[in-house]
Design a protein around this motif. Sequence first.
Motif, short mmCIF file in Angstrom:
data_model
loop_
_atom_site.label_atom_id
_atom_site.label_comp_id
_atom_site.label_asym_id
_atom_site.label_seq_id
_atom_site.Cartn_x
_atom_site.Cartn_y
_atom_site.Cartn_z
N ARG A 263 12.31 44.56 16.81
CA ARG A 263 11.48 45.39 16.95
C ARG A 263 11.82 46.31 16.06
NH1 ARG A 263 8.18 42.46 20.73
NH2 ARG A 263 9.64 40.92 21.12
N GLY A 265 9.51 50.04 14.58
CA GLY A 265 8.29 50.86 14.95
C GLY A 265 7.66 50.89 15.72
N ARG A 267 4.39 51.84 18.48
CA ARG A 267 2.48 51.75 18.81
C ARG A 267 1.62 52.24 18.57
NH1 ARG A 267 0.67 50.42 25.40
NH2 ARG A 267 0.20 52.12 25.16
N GLY A 298 0.75 47.08 15.95
CA GLY A 298 2.94 47.40 15.66
C GLY A 298 2.81 47.13 17.55
N ARG A 462 3.51 41.14 14.15
CA ARG A 462 3.89 43.07 14.94
C ARG A 462 5.23 44.14 14.83
NH1 ARG A 462 7.54 45.81 17.27
NH2 ARG A 462 7.45 46.67 19.01
N ASN A 463 5.87 43.41 13.99
CA ASN A 463 7.04 44.88 13.12
C ASN A 463 6.05 45.13 11.65
OD1 ASN A 463 8.90 43.97 15.02
ND2 ASN A 463 9.88 43.44 13.04
N GLY A 465 2.93 45.63 11.82
CA GLY A 465 2.34 46.74 11.82
C GLY A 465 0.49 46.07 12.87
#
Lengths: 516, 307
Positions: A263, A265, A267, A298, A462-463, A465
């Motif tokens: 994971r 980045g 939030r 994120g 997700r990574n 963003g």
Amino acid sequence: MRPPVTGIGADPLPAGALEVETVGMTMRFGSFTALDDVSIRIAPGSFHALLGENGAGKSTLVKCIMGFYHATAGQLLVARREAEIGDPRDARALGMGMVYQHFTLVPSLTVAENLVISRADAPVVIDWAQERAGLEAFMSAMPFRVPLDQPVARLAAGEKQKLEILKQLYLGSRFLILDEPTSVLTPDEADEVLGHVRGLCQAGEISVLMITHKFREVTAFADEVSVLRRGRLVGQGRVADLTHDQMAAMMIGEEKALRPMDRQGTRGAPVLELRGVRAVDRSGLKEISIDALTVHAGEIAGIAGISGNGQMELMEVLTGQRALRAGEVRVAGEAYGATRQEAQAHAVRYLPEEPLRNACAPRMSVIENIAFRSFDRNGKGPRFWLSAAEMRARGRDLIAAFKVKAADPEGPIAALSGGNVQRAVLARELTGAVRLLVISNPCFGLDFAAVADIRARIVAARNAGAAVLLMSEDLDEVLELSDRVLVMSEGRITYEVPAAEARVAEIGHHMGGHAA
Amino acid sequence: MEGDLGWWAVPLAVLGGAIRVSTPILFVSLGETLTERSGRINLGLEGTLVFGAMAGYATAVMTGNPWAGVLVAALAGAVFGLVHGLICSMAKVNDIAIGIAMMLLGTGLAFYFGKPFIQPAAPDLPSIPFGWWSDVPQVQAALNVNVLFLAGIAAALVLHWGLRATKPGLILRVVGDSTDAARAMGLRPAVIRTMATALGGAFAGVGGAYLSLFYPGSWNEGISSGQGLMAVALVIFARWQPLNCFWAALLFGGAGALGPALQSVGVTQGYYLFYAAPYVLTLGVLIATSSPNRALAGAPGELSITK
């Protein structure tokens, strides 16, 4: 009606669990060998697991046993006697039953009607009072029950799966093939169901051959395991002697599966916000009620819950398939009604459950389905004249990039296996900028490698963003993927915890709706 | 003045009309319910109705026995249904297209064979005078109930019970709802659908015999005026339930009698608008009972229009 087949020799089969053995089973489709000299023996009263990736030949083997296919070569022994199984009815007459991965229940019939009509000896005039009493007695002896008067169409996937297993037990099968029986069950439910099935095995009532991808279940419940790869039997043994790693190595061979990425980045700002959302559920009797739900850029917010607790309806609200009765859905601060324009403007993407039904036009080609987000755009703005060449090139690129196994990219997407439909839809949804990704049961019924691949892609989004809202009936999946775990029960979000602090027991408690 | 009931004549005429007009619609919609519950649509029932009317009338003229006419009409209807069912059992055949072809074939054949039977008179089907207790002729007329109407009620009840509590009924619903599930049970969907279509055709044939042998009670080419098609639509309105078919047919028959009844009590303006009452009513009820949030309740899953 043909007389039931009893194999060679006139003696009736022994009572109790059946012994079933395949000897050198081989199945060729044209020049393609789907099953190559597979010999497996399922001892009476044993719980035998069959591992293998999609396309490894598990389904073919099972279909040969059940009489859907006629093996090119090889024999089937039932109770040590050669059995000629011409069609599934012969298999049933021998006491062999199968729980399919796709449901074989009749949607508009009630549970009771489904059970009674599945019996070969159902009376011409059905005395419902008597049948109901019999069914109640049967259900009360089972570890789980399904409401008898509900039409099957109103049952959630998990309940249907339970009913499929109940149906086979009700029919008195003594050899049971289970095709991924726990895909839609909670861990507790799965343990309960398999524990009961195992109990029946140990009591000598049934023998079981279970197709699965879950090593945990193999270790916890199976006595023996056979592993298929590309149609060949590549490993076999007592479960007690094997580790998960050994089984995985047999299953996928040298190929390395993608592991979920690290994971990265932090939030970001809120992307999806639900406030006071109310909607009626599918039956029209209950209400979905989400007071507040926010998903940030994120992060992956995972909603756990037993199927049938409103996840399906929440998904439909977000995809615009279900009207809101009250409340509002906002994306990036603006009211969101899930129109195509809004989805495009905000880069909202979906992977609904049963993507073939909810996210595809089944009879259109794989390439056309992949083009649904992009066919009317030419990079900058809308276009009127479509470019078939561009669509084809783009489709082929994405098919390769997402490893969609499509024999004919111009053929209907409905011809693809479940995992490949899933990949094709993901290919479409994850291409381009993604600000919000809404996913439901992304790995239902997929094999080991496909699961790892799809989860890696979700984490990658997700990574990059994207805000990800994941709904899954597989608690392990929610725990593996989520940054934040929520629990949905009876149409409400009842519990929320950061993934780092999540405890399975506590979550399970809320999933069951028992917590105060 | 004896026999002049004023406005009371209107509800009475509507009741009488409901009973008289509804019977063929009831039979056709019951037959179509059976067929659709098996997963096929037979739009040809309009043709079957007209052919049944002709065949029944011709048989009654030749034998002097109206019941022989009903029997022949039922058989002819079954043959039409069988043809539809067999053709639809072939691969890549669309049941709606075949239905339209069968509708045209049925009416065409009926007109062709029916030419010689427009003149002669056939014996009527018997009816039971439930209005014997009254001296008012309108009451007597309204309650003069044909035997086939009662048979239709009985058939609706039997079908309602049969679909719920008999093995053939459940098998029919299985086949209509999921071909896959039916195959997994070792059933042969095409055979069952063909039988259901044939039986549905027989029902429509009986409905036709009622038209020519009781009300209006003669054979002519405009005898059905689309009642067969309307009955097929009523099946959706009735949500594929035999008992609902009965109520829907009554409603439709009663609404159809509204126009003539108003005209007979001396309404001279706008009564013709009430001729459209059945259609307006059907539309209204359909809109009122449907919802964008729920699937069409009760629709058999294998129907080509709902898939």
